[in-house]
Design an enzyme around this catalytic site. Sequence first.
Site, PDB file in Angstrom:
ATOM      1  N   ASN A  68       0.808  -1.329   0.216  1.00  0.00           N
ATOM      2  CA  ASN A  68      -0.029  -0.085  -0.032  1.00  0.00           C
ATOM      3  C   ASN A  68       0.823   1.301   0.045  1.00  0.00           C
ATOM      4  OD1 ASN A  68      -2.495   1.554   0.155  1.00  0.00           O
ATOM      5  ND2 ASN A  68      -2.140   1.830   2.279  1.00  0.00           N
TER       6      ASN A  68
ATOM      7  N   HIS B  92       0.788   5.392   1.372  1.00  0.00           N
ATOM      8  CA  HIS B  92       0.297   6.373   2.343  1.00  0.00           C
ATOM      9  C   HIS B  92       0.749   7.671   2.244  1.00  0.00           C
ATOM     10  CE1 HIS B  92      -2.200   7.496   5.671  1.00  0.00           C
ATOM     11  NE2 HIS B  92      -1.293   8.173   6.092  1.00  0.00           N
TER      12      HIS B  92
ATOM     13  N   ASP C  14      -2.729   0.444   8.240  1.00  0.00           N
ATOM     14  CA  ASP C  14      -1.545   1.550   8.303  1.00  0.00           C
ATOM     15  C   ASP C  14      -0.423   1.072   9.062  1.00  0.00           C
ATOM     16  OD1 ASP C  14      -2.764   2.999   5.985  1.00  0.00           O
ATOM     17  OD2 ASP C  14      -3.472   4.551   7.439  1.00  0.00           O
TER      18      ASP C  14
HETATM   19  C1  GRF Z   1      -2.786   8.604  -2.544  1.00  0.00           C
HETATM   20  O1  GRF Z   1      -2.447   9.757  -2.107  1.00  0.00           O
HETATM   21  C2  GRF Z   1      -2.246   7.353  -1.793  1.00  0.00           C
HETATM   22  O2  GRF Z   1      -1.436   7.656  -1.162  1.00  0.00           O
HETATM   23  C3  GRF Z   1      -3.648   7.356  -0.944  1.00  0.00           C
HETATM   24  O3  GRF Z   1      -4.549   7.553  -1.676  1.00  0.00           O
HETATM   25  C4  GRF Z   1      -4.312   8.548  -2.757  1.00  0.00           C
HETATM   26  C5  GRF Z   1      -4.755   7.835  -4.143  1.00  0.00           C
HETATM   27  O4  GRF Z   1      -4.486   8.537  -5.196  1.00  0.00           O
HETATM   28  N1  GRF Z   1      -3.572   5.915  -0.292  1.00  0.00           N
HETATM   29  P1  GRF Z   1      -4.826   8.003  -6.528  1.00  0.00           P
HETATM   30  O5  GRF Z   1      -6.169   7.612  -6.584  1.00  0.00           O
HETATM   31  O6  GRF Z   1      -3.662   6.999  -6.943  1.00  0.00           O
HETATM   32  O7  GRF Z   1      -4.595   9.194  -7.594  1.00  0.00           O
END
Ligand code: GRF
Length: 201
Positions: free
Chosen positions: A113, A115, A156
Amino acid sequence: MTPLHDPPRLAFFVSGRGSNLIALLEAITNGALTATPAVVISNRASAGGLDEALQRGVPILVQHPAKYISPHDYATDLLRMLHHYEVDVLVLAGYLKQLPSEVIAEFAGRIINVHPALLPLHGGKGMYGHHVHQAVLDAGEAESGVTIHLVTEEYDEGPVLAQERVPVMAGDTAESLAARVLAVEHRLYAATLSTLLDSLK
Ligand code: GRF
């Protein structure tokens, strides 16, 4: 645990804008990431990146966890899809639903994932998108960043694979900080996923 296909087969999970999905598909197309995009799974038919995935010949599935009779049925159906597409590694890219524990257990060490902050700061339930960047600004932090981590049952809290710092600038809004962080996400996610896939071989 079963060995990875060569190249490894990835399932992407998206809910929102889909920019990380597109960046990762692009990394596969240009050879920076050696993998097969096996399937994209979204809980929203209108999520960003789905058209781009289809144009690249990647199947997309829309699955609404709340529409299943029980969490167990949802988990069973999701596992069936992942087996059908012979998925090796799950890539969460802005996915706002929690994966069922059966799936996390079966793919332990193989779910990644991204974050948009320096975990363990500004993570946990409810901390996504705009909320994360606003919390960083409200806390008066001088820097934020990107964390790429493995996914475990605890939101997380899985082992960190990579982190990169991003400065907070005077006058930043949640939107301007998000844009600076996002540019780093796109680069760091492909590189970190590539390293993870190598380590799993
Ligand atoms: C990103 O900022 C990611 O870190 C978080 O959600 C957002 C997703 O953005 N988990 P996208 O949909 O990939 O444009």
